[in-house]
Design a protein around this motif. Structure first.
Motif, mmCIF file in Angstrom:
data_model
loop_
_atom_site.group_PDB
_atom_site.id
_atom_site.type_symbol
_atom_site.label_atom_id
_atom_site.label_comp_id
_atom_site.label_asym_id
_atom_site.label_seq_id
_atom_site.Cartn_x
_atom_site.Cartn_y
_atom_site.Cartn_z
ATOM 1 N N ALA A 141 11.610 -7.258 11.428
ATOM 2 C CA ALA A 141 12.954 -7.278 10.904
ATOM 3 C C ALA A 141 13.152 -6.352 9.680
ATOM 4 C CB ALA A 141 13.627 -8.629 10.354
ATOM 5 N N ASP A 142 14.356 -5.843 9.346
ATOM 6 C CA ASP A 142 14.528 -4.909 8.323
ATOM 7 C C ASP A 142 14.303 -5.625 6.975
ATOM 8 O OD1 ASP A 142 15.200 -2.891 10.029
ATOM 9 O OD2 ASP A 142 17.307 -3.453 9.920
ATOM 10 N N SER A 143 14.300 -6.818 6.975
ATOM 11 C CA SER A 143 14.095 -7.740 5.676
ATOM 12 C C SER A 143 12.477 -7.764 5.302
ATOM 13 C CB SER A 143 14.698 -8.962 5.743
ATOM 14 O OG SER A 143 14.075 -9.699 6.809
ATOM 15 N N ILE A 144 11.634 -7.511 6.179
ATOM 16 C CA ILE A 144 10.346 -7.704 5.998
ATOM 17 C C ILE A 144 9.776 -6.533 4.917
ATOM 18 C CG2 ILE A 144 7.973 -7.462 7.030
ATOM 19 C CD1 ILE A 144 9.556 -10.006 7.542
ATOM 20 N N ASP A 145 8.912 -6.947 3.957
ATOM 21 C CA ASP A 145 8.431 -6.255 2.917
ATOM 22 C C ASP A 145 7.484 -5.028 3.606
ATOM 23 O OD1 ASP A 145 7.044 -5.052 0.932
ATOM 24 O OD2 ASP A 145 6.176 -6.645 0.298
ATOM 25 N N PRO A 146 7.964 -3.843 3.416
ATOM 26 C CA PRO A 146 7.105 -2.774 4.325
ATOM 27 C C PRO A 146 5.429 -2.716 3.883
ATOM 28 C CG PRO A 146 9.035 -1.854 3.048
ATOM 29 C CD PRO A 146 8.934 -3.143 2.431
ATOM 30 N N LYS A 147 5.296 -3.465 2.867
ATOM 31 C CA LYS A 147 3.660 -3.519 2.418
ATOM 32 C C LYS A 147 2.846 -4.373 3.761
ATOM 33 C CE LYS A 147 3.721 -3.869 -2.456
ATOM 34 N NZ LYS A 147 4.947 -3.903 -2.687
ATOM 35 N N VAL A 206 7.087 -10.587 -2.271
ATOM 36 C CA VAL A 206 6.806 -9.169 -2.639
ATOM 37 C C VAL A 206 5.566 -9.353 -3.803
ATOM 38 C CG1 VAL A 206 7.246 -7.078 -3.694
ATOM 39 C CG2 VAL A 206 8.899 -8.135 -1.996
ATOM 40 N N ASN A 207 5.735 -10.301 -4.551
ATOM 41 C CA ASN A 207 4.359 -10.425 -5.786
ATOM 42 C C ASN A 207 3.208 -11.076 -4.927
ATOM 43 O OD1 ASN A 207 6.208 -9.280 -7.707
ATOM 44 N ND2 ASN A 207 6.972 -11.293 -8.334
ATOM 45 N N ALA A 208 3.203 -11.963 -4.159
ATOM 46 C CA ALA A 208 2.380 -12.577 -3.648
ATOM 47 C C ALA A 208 1.540 -11.863 -2.526
ATOM 48 C CB ALA A 208 2.604 -13.911 -2.587
ATOM 49 N N VAL A 209 2.353 -10.845 -1.634
ATOM 50 C CA VAL A 209 1.730 -9.973 -1.010
ATOM 51 C C VAL A 209 1.029 -8.980 -1.645
ATOM 52 C CG1 VAL A 209 2.218 -7.970 0.742
ATOM 53 C CG2 VAL A 209 3.309 -10.110 1.062
ATOM 54 N N GLU A 210 1.817 -8.526 -2.843
ATOM 55 C CA GLU A 210 0.906 -7.522 -3.712
ATOM 56 C C GLU A 210 -0.493 -7.973 -4.158
ATOM 57 O OE1 GLU A 210 -0.270 -4.237 -6.041
ATOM 58 O OE2 GLU A 210 1.438 -4.420 -4.501
ATOM 59 N N LYS A 211 -0.370 -9.432 -4.440
ATOM 60 C CA LYS A 211 -1.640 -10.018 -4.886
ATOM 61 C C LYS A 211 -2.978 -9.972 -3.969
ATOM 62 C CE LYS A 211 0.373 -13.556 -8.152
ATOM 63 N NZ LYS A 211 0.564 -14.912 -8.447
ATOM 64 N N THR A 233 3.558 -4.240 6.963
ATOM 65 C CA THR A 233 3.715 -3.543 7.964
ATOM 66 C C THR A 233 2.932 -2.278 7.803
ATOM 67 O OG1 THR A 233 5.756 -2.449 7.679
ATOM 68 C CG2 THR A 233 5.635 -4.578 8.703
ATOM 69 N N ALA A 234 2.732 -2.006 6.600
ATOM 70 C CA ALA A 234 2.059 -0.649 6.099
ATOM 71 C C ALA A 234 2.950 0.550 6.612
ATOM 72 C CB ALA A 234 0.599 -0.648 6.969
ATOM 73 N N GLY A 235 4.268 0.109 6.535
ATOM 74 C CA GLY A 235 5.245 1.279 6.920
ATOM 75 C C GLY A 235 5.336 1.456 8.312
ATOM 76 N N SER A 236 4.729 0.721 9.093
ATOM 77 C CA SER A 236 4.803 0.870 10.630
ATOM 78 C C SER A 236 5.939 0.359 11.242
ATOM 79 C CB SER A 236 3.697 0.211 11.250
ATOM 80 O OG SER A 236 3.451 -1.019 11.303
ATOM 81 N N LYS A 237 6.666 -0.614 10.497
ATOM 82 C CA LYS A 237 7.817 -1.544 11.065
ATOM 83 C C LYS A 237 7.516 -2.392 12.028
ATOM 84 C CE LYS A 237 11.344 1.749 9.382
ATOM 85 N NZ LYS A 237 12.512 2.679 9.770
ATOM 86 N N PRO A 269 -6.537 -1.065 1.423
ATOM 87 C CA PRO A 269 -5.643 0.436 1.405
ATOM 88 C C PRO A 269 -4.214 0.057 1.818
ATOM 89 C CG PRO A 269 -7.723 0.683 2.458
ATOM 90 C CD PRO A 269 -7.620 -0.797 2.118
ATOM 91 N N ARG A 270 -3.326 0.484 1.289
ATOM 92 C CA ARG A 270 -1.857 0.393 1.623
ATOM 93 C C ARG A 270 -1.448 0.838 3.058
ATOM 94 N NH1 ARG A 270 0.276 -2.456 -2.790
ATOM 95 N NH2 ARG A 270 -1.697 -2.524 -3.913
ATOM 96 N N SER A 271 -2.485 1.340 3.839
ATOM 97 C CA SER A 271 -2.193 1.907 5.062
ATOM 98 C C SER A 271 -2.503 0.887 6.129
ATOM 99 C CB SER A 271 -2.941 3.045 5.263
ATOM 100 O OG SER A 271 -4.301 2.994 5.298
ATOM 101 N N ASN A 272 -3.195 -0.338 5.522
ATOM 102 C CA ASN A 272 -3.455 -1.495 6.491
ATOM 103 C C ASN A 272 -2.524 -2.413 6.462
ATOM 104 O OD1 ASN A 272 -5.890 0.206 7.003
ATOM 105 N ND2 ASN A 272 -7.365 -1.364 5.938
ATOM 106 N N PRO A 273 -1.953 -2.612 7.508
ATOM 107 C CA PRO A 273 -1.072 -4.012 7.877
ATOM 108 C C PRO A 273 -1.820 -5.274 7.359
ATOM 109 C CG PRO A 273 -1.325 -3.056 9.730
ATOM 110 C CD PRO A 273 -2.265 -2.321 8.906
ATOM 111 N N ILE A 274 -1.039 -6.165 6.882
ATOM 112 C CA ILE A 274 -1.450 -7.546 6.849
ATOM 113 C C ILE A 274 -0.713 -8.387 8.098
ATOM 114 C CG2 ILE A 274 -1.340 -9.690 5.402
ATOM 115 C CD1 ILE A 274 -1.918 -7.875 3.335
#
Length: 225
Positions: free
Chosen positions: A119-125, A61-66, A127-131, A74-79
């Protein structure tokens, strides 16, 4: 690297983060150094087939935030994420459809990103909330060596500030990007272009979301077979 009004000390710090690496046969010692950074939550800028990208531990989670902060994304763009083999899909996605397996067999490694149900375990960041999660098996020797050197998937987003053009050389990187990264692997110029072709395999039939390196005709031909 362009001046960008950097101070002398800043210029020295930027240069010290950049390590030259052979584009076809990267030095294992350099790759191990980069892997050590990823394992401790750091970020590494790497060369891919078309553009330079930013790698971080996609399960941290911390690395993705970095990564988001580095790119001012923007948080609306998935990675999207990069994997070293198809076994790593376990734990990342809910299912691997048969048509996805066809595409992977024929077109991986290379310029194809497949979008799966995450998968449910994936950080929502991510996927930008798209799952939904974009995944690619990279083909460039340097990034292949990098993802092979760690036991987790890494982020594969381009190394540019959000909304700005991607970089085909390290001297094009914005200093803000280099400052926030821990290491830059410089393999010289990469070819540029449209980037990977993105295909959503969660729907029937699979849908091309972005045209890129792999022609649509190749995608359709593979799906028909």
């Amino acid at each position: 690297m362009p001046d960008y009004n950097l101070s002398f000390l800043q210029k020295i710090m930027v240069r010290n983060k950049i390590i030259r690496v052979d584009k076809d046969h990267p030095d294992p010692a350099v790759i191990n150094q980069a892997a050590g950074i990823l394992k401790t939550g750091g970020l590494v800028i790497f060369p891919a087939a078309c553009l330079y990208g930013v790698a971080g531990n996609a399960l941290s989670v911390n690395a993705v935030e970095k990564v988001f902060q580095l790119k001012q994304r923007p948080r609306s763009n998935p990675i999207l994420v990069l994997i070293k083999n198809t076994d790593q899909l376990d734990g990342l996605v809910t299912t691997v459809p048969d048509k996805a397996r066809r595409l992977m067999k024929q077109l991986w490694p290379g310029g194809l990103t497949l979008v799966f149900d995450a998968a449910d375990s994936i950080d929502p960041k991510l996927t930008a909330g798209s799952k939904k999660l974009g995944i690619r098996l990279p083909g460039h020797p340097v990034v292949r060596a990098l993802v092979n050197s760690v036991d987790f998937p890494v982020t594969g987003t381009s190394a540019n500030l959000s909304g700005r053009p991607g970089c085909t050389r390290t001297d094009m990187l914005n200093p803000e990007i280099v400052e926030k990264a821990d290491l830059v692997l410089d393999a010289g110029p990469v070819k540029g272009g449209a980037g990977s072709t993105v295909v959503d395999v969660t729907c029937t039939p699979p849908k091309i979301l972005r045209r890129g390196t792999i022609p649509a005709t190749d995608i359709y031909a593979c799906l028909k077979n």
